[in-house]
Design a protein around this motif. Sequence first.
Motif, short mmCIF file in Angstrom:
data_model
loop_
_atom_site.label_atom_id
_atom_site.label_comp_id
_atom_site.label_asym_id
_atom_site.label_seq_id
_atom_site.Cartn_x
_atom_site.Cartn_y
_atom_site.Cartn_z
N SER A 86 -71.67 -64.57 -67.64
CA SER A 86 -72.44 -65.69 -67.07
C SER A 86 -73.46 -66.19 -68.09
O SER A 86 -73.66 -67.40 -68.25
N LEU A 87 -74.12 -65.26 -68.76
CA LEU A 87 -75.13 -65.61 -69.77
C LEU A 87 -74.50 -66.44 -70.89
O LEU A 87 -75.05 -67.46 -71.30
N ALA A 88 -73.36 -65.99 -71.38
CA ALA A 88 -72.67 -66.72 -72.45
C ALA A 88 -72.29 -68.13 -71.98
O ALA A 88 -72.44 -69.11 -72.71
N LEU A 89 -71.81 -68.23 -70.74
CA LEU A 89 -71.38 -69.52 -70.20
C LEU A 89 -72.55 -70.48 -70.01
O LEU A 89 -72.34 -71.70 -69.93
N ALA A 90 -73.77 -69.96 -69.95
CA ALA A 90 -74.95 -70.82 -69.80
C ALA A 90 -75.33 -71.52 -71.11
O ALA A 90 -76.18 -72.40 -71.11
N THR A 91 -74.70 -71.12 -72.21
CA THR A 91 -74.96 -71.79 -73.50
C THR A 91 -74.01 -72.97 -73.67
O THR A 91 -73.03 -73.12 -72.93
N ASP A 92 -74.30 -73.80 -74.66
CA ASP A 92 -73.51 -75.02 -74.86
C ASP A 92 -72.14 -74.74 -75.46
O ASP A 92 -71.20 -75.53 -75.27
N TYR A 93 -72.03 -73.65 -76.19
CA TYR A 93 -70.84 -73.45 -77.02
C TYR A 93 -70.64 -71.95 -77.20
O TYR A 93 -71.58 -71.22 -77.51
N ILE A 94 -69.42 -71.47 -76.98
CA ILE A 94 -69.13 -70.05 -77.18
C ILE A 94 -68.14 -69.90 -78.33
O ILE A 94 -67.06 -70.51 -78.33
N ILE A 95 -68.53 -69.10 -79.31
CA ILE A 95 -67.62 -68.68 -80.37
C ILE A 95 -67.31 -67.21 -80.12
O ILE A 95 -68.23 -66.39 -80.00
N ALA A 96 -66.03 -66.89 -80.00
CA ALA A 96 -65.65 -65.50 -79.70
C ALA A 96 -64.84 -64.91 -80.84
O ALA A 96 -63.93 -65.55 -81.37
N ASP A 97 -65.18 -63.69 -81.18
CA ASP A 97 -64.37 -62.91 -82.11
C ASP A 97 -62.97 -62.75 -81.51
O ASP A 97 -62.82 -62.58 -80.30
N LYS A 98 -61.95 -62.81 -82.35
CA LYS A 98 -60.55 -62.74 -81.86
C LYS A 98 -60.30 -61.48 -81.04
O LYS A 98 -59.49 -61.47 -80.11
N GLU A 100 -64.42 -71.87 -79.35
CA GLU A 100 -63.90 -71.62 -80.71
C GLU A 100 -63.61 -70.14 -80.89
O GLU A 100 -64.36 -69.28 -80.41
N LEU A 101 -62.51 -69.85 -81.59
CA LEU A 101 -62.16 -68.46 -81.91
C LEU A 101 -62.44 -68.20 -83.38
O LEU A 101 -62.15 -69.04 -84.24
N ALA A 102 -63.02 -67.05 -83.66
CA ALA A 102 -63.24 -66.64 -85.06
C ALA A 102 -62.00 -65.89 -85.51
O ALA A 102 -61.76 -64.76 -85.07
N GLU A 103 -61.22 -66.53 -86.34
CA GLU A 103 -59.96 -65.91 -86.78
C GLU A 103 -60.23 -64.67 -87.63
O GLU A 103 -59.61 -63.64 -87.46
N GLU A 104 -61.20 -64.78 -88.52
CA GLU A 104 -61.50 -63.66 -89.42
C GLU A 104 -62.87 -63.07 -89.08
O GLU A 104 -62.99 -62.16 -88.29
N ASP A 105 -63.92 -63.66 -89.66
CA ASP A 105 -65.26 -63.10 -89.52
C ASP A 105 -66.11 -63.96 -88.59
O ASP A 105 -66.26 -65.17 -88.81
N LEU A 106 -66.65 -63.36 -87.55
CA LEU A 106 -67.45 -64.10 -86.57
C LEU A 106 -68.65 -64.78 -87.22
O LEU A 106 -68.95 -65.95 -86.94
N HIS A 107 -69.34 -64.05 -88.11
CA HIS A 107 -70.55 -64.60 -88.75
C HIS A 107 -70.22 -65.80 -89.63
O HIS A 107 -70.97 -66.77 -89.68
N GLU A 108 -69.06 -65.74 -90.29
CA GLU A 108 -68.64 -66.86 -91.14
C GLU A 108 -68.32 -68.09 -90.30
O GLU A 108 -68.75 -69.21 -90.61
N THR A 109 -67.60 -67.88 -89.20
CA THR A 109 -67.27 -68.99 -88.29
C THR A 109 -68.54 -69.60 -87.70
O THR A 109 -68.68 -70.81 -87.60
N LEU A 110 -69.47 -68.73 -87.32
CA LEU A 110 -70.76 -69.17 -86.79
C LEU A 110 -71.52 -69.98 -87.82
O LEU A 110 -72.08 -71.06 -87.51
N HIS A 111 -71.53 -69.51 -89.04
CA HIS A 111 -72.25 -70.20 -90.13
C HIS A 111 -71.67 -71.60 -90.36
O HIS A 111 -72.42 -72.58 -90.52
N ILE A 112 -70.34 -71.71 -90.33
CA ILE A 112 -69.69 -73.02 -90.53
C ILE A 112 -70.08 -73.97 -89.40
O ILE A 112 -70.39 -75.15 -89.63
N ARG A 113 -70.07 -73.47 -88.16
CA ARG A 113 -70.43 -74.30 -87.00
C ARG A 113 -71.88 -74.77 -87.10
O ARG A 113 -72.18 -75.95 -86.88
N ILE A 114 -72.81 -73.85 -87.43
CA ILE A 114 -74.23 -74.20 -87.54
C ILE A 114 -74.45 -75.23 -88.64
O ILE A 114 -75.17 -76.22 -88.45
N THR A 115 -73.81 -75.02 -89.79
CA THR A 115 -73.94 -75.96 -90.92
C THR A 115 -73.46 -77.35 -90.51
O THR A 115 -74.10 -78.36 -90.82
#
Length: 263
Positions: free
Chosen positions: A118-130, A185-200
Amino acid sequence: MAMNFVSDKVNVKIEGRVATVEMNRPESMNAMDIDVIKGLIYKLKEISESDDIDIVVLTGKGRAFSAGGDIKTMLSNMNESDFLPLMDYISELIITLYSIPKLTISAVSGAAAGLGFSLALATDYIIADKASKLAMNFIGIGLIPDGGGHFFLEKRLGETKAKQVIWDGKMMSAEEAYQLGLVQELAEEDLHETLHIRITDWLGRPVQAMIKTKKILAEKNRPQLLKILELEKYGQQKMRETLDHKEGIKAFIEKRKPNFIGK
């Protein structure tokens, strides 16, 4: 509700225009007890007042985002007089997170279950590790979703599918949740890398226009979310009195399949 609360169970790191809010109970897969809930409210309200922060990332320390409410302390041994105030704190947390005038991202690894989902769903965008798993699994202990779970699932899935997800209560793979539209969004490889790309990407956009759209929709939906949170509070109180809930808790603690009787 006045807040003057500091918790070592919630960490905040600020880098430029991004604040990362981390639940810090790795030994219990970031199960949310009253200190975590209050700590999150306090930190999010602090961040809300800062003009220097545009993006908030919500995450959990260690191997899970959050396994949900701390079942052993919050449900099995709690005095009834403590229950409704706890639910009020959960409602305050969800409203604060949903309405915060920042762009919010949940970075999910491991489990996001029950209240954690529920907490995750309250945010605008969820990126999940595969490899992560997500579940609205209250039904397993004879309860209903709280933390606005009914609101967020109905918004994202429609009423019929939302009921199916709640009633099944099954653990979904990140891929299944993505296909349903519960994860963006799904992080195919590294969650932190996918997150960094989205934030940038977001930081290179007109963020104030994005936030204004969020605020308009949040303002429109706020009365409905408040209503759902209220219905969940009293509905959950009723469910806690059922024999099925008591059996669900007993089975959980004894690590066995529950024997529900529909009462």
